[in-house]
Design an enzyme around this catalytic site. Structure first.
Site, PDB file in Angstrom:
ATOM      1  N   ARG A   1       7.977  27.458 -36.271  1.00 47.94           N
ATOM      2  CA  ARG A   1       9.309  26.956 -36.599  1.00 47.94           C
ATOM      3  C   ARG A   1       9.375  26.822 -38.123  1.00 47.94           C
ATOM      4  O   ARG A   1       8.347  26.635 -38.783  1.00 47.94           O
ATOM      5  CB  ARG A   1       9.550  25.595 -35.946  1.00 47.94           C
ATOM      6  CG  ARG A   1       9.472  25.598 -34.419  1.00 47.94           C
ATOM      7  CD  ARG A   1       9.641  24.176 -33.881  1.00 47.94           C
ATOM      8  NE  ARG A   1       9.639  24.148 -32.416  1.00 47.94           N
ATOM      9  CZ  ARG A   1       8.557  23.930 -31.668  1.00 47.94           C
ATOM     10  NH1 ARG A   1       7.380  23.704 -32.253  1.00 47.94           N
ATOM     11  NH2 ARG A   1       8.632  23.928 -30.351  1.00 47.94           N
TER      12      ARG A   1
ATOM     13  N   LYS B   1       6.704  19.733 -32.923  1.00 46.76           N
ATOM     14  CA  LYS B   1       7.616  18.686 -32.481  1.00 46.76           C
ATOM     15  C   LYS B   1       6.841  17.520 -31.860  1.00 46.76           C
ATOM     16  O   LYS B   1       5.855  17.722 -31.166  1.00 46.76           O
ATOM     17  CB  LYS B   1       8.596  19.245 -31.448  1.00 46.76           C
ATOM     18  CG  LYS B   1       9.686  20.128 -32.053  1.00 46.76           C
ATOM     19  CD  LYS B   1      10.684  20.542 -30.982  1.00 46.76           C
ATOM     20  CE  LYS B   1      11.824  21.358 -31.570  1.00 46.76           C
ATOM     21  NZ  LYS B   1      12.789  21.771 -30.530  1.00 46.76           N
TER      22      LYS B   1
ATOM     23  N   HIS C   1      14.305  31.451 -37.191  1.00 47.65           N
ATOM     24  CA  HIS C   1      14.091  31.399 -35.740  1.00 47.65           C
ATOM     25  C   HIS C   1      14.121  32.799 -35.137  1.00 47.65           C
ATOM     26  O   HIS C   1      13.533  33.035 -34.076  1.00 47.65           O
ATOM     27  CB  HIS C   1      15.151  30.508 -35.083  1.00 47.65           C
ATOM     28  CG  HIS C   1      14.682  29.877 -33.815  1.00 47.65           C
ATOM     29  ND1 HIS C   1      13.729  28.884 -33.789  1.00 47.65           N
ATOM     30  CD2 HIS C   1      15.008  30.120 -32.520  1.00 47.65           C
ATOM     31  CE1 HIS C   1      13.503  28.523 -32.533  1.00 47.65           C
ATOM     32  NE2 HIS C   1      14.257  29.264 -31.750  1.00 47.65           N
TER      33      HIS C   1
ATOM     34  N   ARG D   1      10.652  33.921 -35.089  1.00 43.95           N
ATOM     35  CA  ARG D   1       9.901  33.211 -34.039  1.00 43.95           C
ATOM     36  C   ARG D   1      10.162  33.850 -32.672  1.00 43.95           C
ATOM     37  O   ARG D   1       9.240  34.103 -31.899  1.00 43.95           O
ATOM     38  CB  ARG D   1      10.304  31.731 -34.041  1.00 43.95           C
ATOM     39  CG  ARG D   1       9.667  30.877 -32.933  1.00 43.95           C
ATOM     40  CD  ARG D   1      10.025  29.412 -33.193  1.00 43.95           C
ATOM     41  NE  ARG D   1       9.875  28.559 -32.030  1.00 43.95           N
ATOM     42  CZ  ARG D   1       8.737  28.001 -31.641  1.00 43.95           C
ATOM     43  NH1 ARG D   1       7.615  28.230 -32.313  1.00 43.95           N
ATOM     44  NH2 ARG D   1       8.691  27.213 -30.587  1.00 43.95           N
TER      45      ARG D   1
ATOM     46  N   HIS E   1       5.542  25.459 -26.865  1.00 46.22           N
ATOM     47  CA  HIS E   1       6.673  25.151 -25.999  1.00 46.22           C
ATOM     48  C   HIS E   1       6.321  24.087 -24.984  1.00 46.22           C
ATOM     49  O   HIS E   1       5.262  24.139 -24.366  1.00 46.22           O
ATOM     50  CB  HIS E   1       7.100  26.411 -25.225  1.00 46.22           C
ATOM     51  CG  HIS E   1       8.220  27.137 -25.876  1.00 46.22           C
ATOM     52  ND1 HIS E   1       8.857  28.196 -25.302  1.00 46.22           N
ATOM     53  CD2 HIS E   1       8.838  26.958 -27.064  1.00 46.22           C
ATOM     54  CE1 HIS E   1       9.803  28.652 -26.098  1.00 46.22           C
ATOM     55  NE2 HIS E   1       9.798  27.909 -27.179  1.00 46.22           N
TER      56      HIS E   1
ATOM     57  N   TYR F   1       1.512  22.625 -22.456  1.00 42.70           N
ATOM     58  CA  TYR F   1       0.598  23.259 -21.518  1.00 42.70           C
ATOM     59  C   TYR F   1      -0.859  23.080 -21.936  1.00 42.70           C
ATOM     60  O   TYR F   1      -1.172  22.898 -23.092  1.00 42.70           O
ATOM     61  CB  TYR F   1       0.915  24.763 -21.413  1.00 42.70           C
ATOM     62  CG  TYR F   1       2.263  25.026 -20.848  1.00 42.70           C
ATOM     63  CD1 TYR F   1       3.178  25.822 -21.529  1.00 42.70           C
ATOM     64  CD2 TYR F   1       2.633  24.462 -19.650  1.00 42.70           C
ATOM     65  CE1 TYR F   1       4.427  26.050 -21.012  1.00 42.70           C
ATOM     66  CE2 TYR F   1       3.886  24.680 -19.131  1.00 42.70           C
ATOM     67  CZ  TYR F   1       4.784  25.477 -19.808  1.00 42.70           C
ATOM     68  OH  TYR F   1       6.023  25.688 -19.281  1.00 42.70           O
TER      69      TYR F   1
END
Length: 301
Positions: free
Chosen positions: A151, A175, A247, A250, A273, A282
């Site tokens: 990002r 994030k 983005h 990305r 993600h 994950y």
């Protein structure tokens, strides 16, 4: 009847070879499509075997592919493989209803607006003037964005102490202050070295920015706005008419890896993600495996 994914895939592969007489490459493509679905179910912690998959689950799976930036033609290709798999299960009387029956294939003309084809990525990179300090920085910025799927905020916050050139990895703060390790591609590492040795080490660094990788001409951390404007100016010079932002690179990173056959789980791990159905990141994969995925499937590796 209980049928596991390995059993079903093995039987499907045999059917394609013996009854359909498909080539080895075609069989591998069909099996890869089905394995993407299997991987997604495992990632979402959905205990559905091949006979328990519903139309709703398949719609959610396709939504994940869209979120990752996979192009409409590639989504249609994946759905085609899954349709063939369920056609086989019906022929074998293992299913009474086809969960793919009411699914619509993504329209080939509906390309995601923020994904670049690889030749356009090359055009964008070629538009950079490497004889200037700004050009050396811009090339390093774009190579890192495209080779690692960062990002723009992660790029601007990147720390020198978090780049491990020998191991080929970067530690990225994403994030929610969640850290992840991301492979650093060969071209990105090369141009990052050019920038650090040819530009950054000669700059006067402002207090507080000593560990920041990308700096402005005034020695302060590079701003997100500067990254946006740099990319837009380069896109105009390259003659690219679509709306391009950090983005875009990305999404292109994820798309090109997935279209090349990369593991869905590995791509999501590198992107950082969160799951669609949970807020967890994950399970972390082995670093060597992530590097292998990058080397094998990324266009600039």
């Amino acid at each position: 009847m209980s049928l596991t994914w390995p059993q079903a895939i093995r039987q499907f592969s045999g059917y394609l070879q013996l009854e359909k007489s498909l080539s080895l490459n075609s069989i591998e493509a069909y099996v890869r499509d089905v394995r993407k679905l299997q991987q997604w179910l495992a990632l979402e912690r959905l205990p559905a075997g091949p006979l328990q998959v519903t139309t709703r689950l398949l719609r959610d799976f396709l939504a994940t592919l869209t979120e990752l930036g996979l192009s409409a033609p590639s989504q249609a290709r994946t759905l085609s493989g899954i349709r063939a798999f369920y056609e086989f299960l019906l022929l074998e009387d293992l299913l009474k209803a086809d969960p793919t029956d009411t699914l619509e294939s993504p329209k080939p003309g509906r390309h995601l607006p923020d994904t670049l084809a690889y030749p356009d990525v090359e055009r964008l990179l070629s538009a950079i003037d490497l004889s200037t300090t700004e050009g050396l920085r811009a090339r390093a910025v774009l190579e890192v964005l495209y080779s690692s799927g960062l990002r723009v905020s992660e790029l601007c916050d990147l720390r020198l102490s978090n780049i491990y050139f020998e191991q080929g990895f970067m530690r990225v703060l994403g994030k929610g202050n969640k850290e992840r390790l991301v492979p650093l591609g060969r071209e990105a590492a090369k141009h990052l070295h050019f920038y650090l040795g040819g530009v950054r080490q000669h700059q006067t660094v402002q207090p507080g920015a000593e560990d920041t990788v990308f700096l402005s001409t005034r020695g302060r951390p590079l701003s997100r706005i500067t990254v946006f404007t740099t990319i837009k100016a380069l896109a105009a010079q390259a003659g690219l008419t679509q709306n391009i932002s950090p983005h875009t690179l990305r999404h292109s990173f994820a798309t090109h890896l997935l279209e090349g056959g990369a593991d869905l789980r590995a791509v999501q791990e590198m992107l950082g993600h969160a799951s669609i159905t949970t807020t967890e990141i994950y399970t972390h994969l082995d670093r060597d495996y992530l590097k292998q995925v990058m080397t094998e499937f990324h266009p600039r590796s």
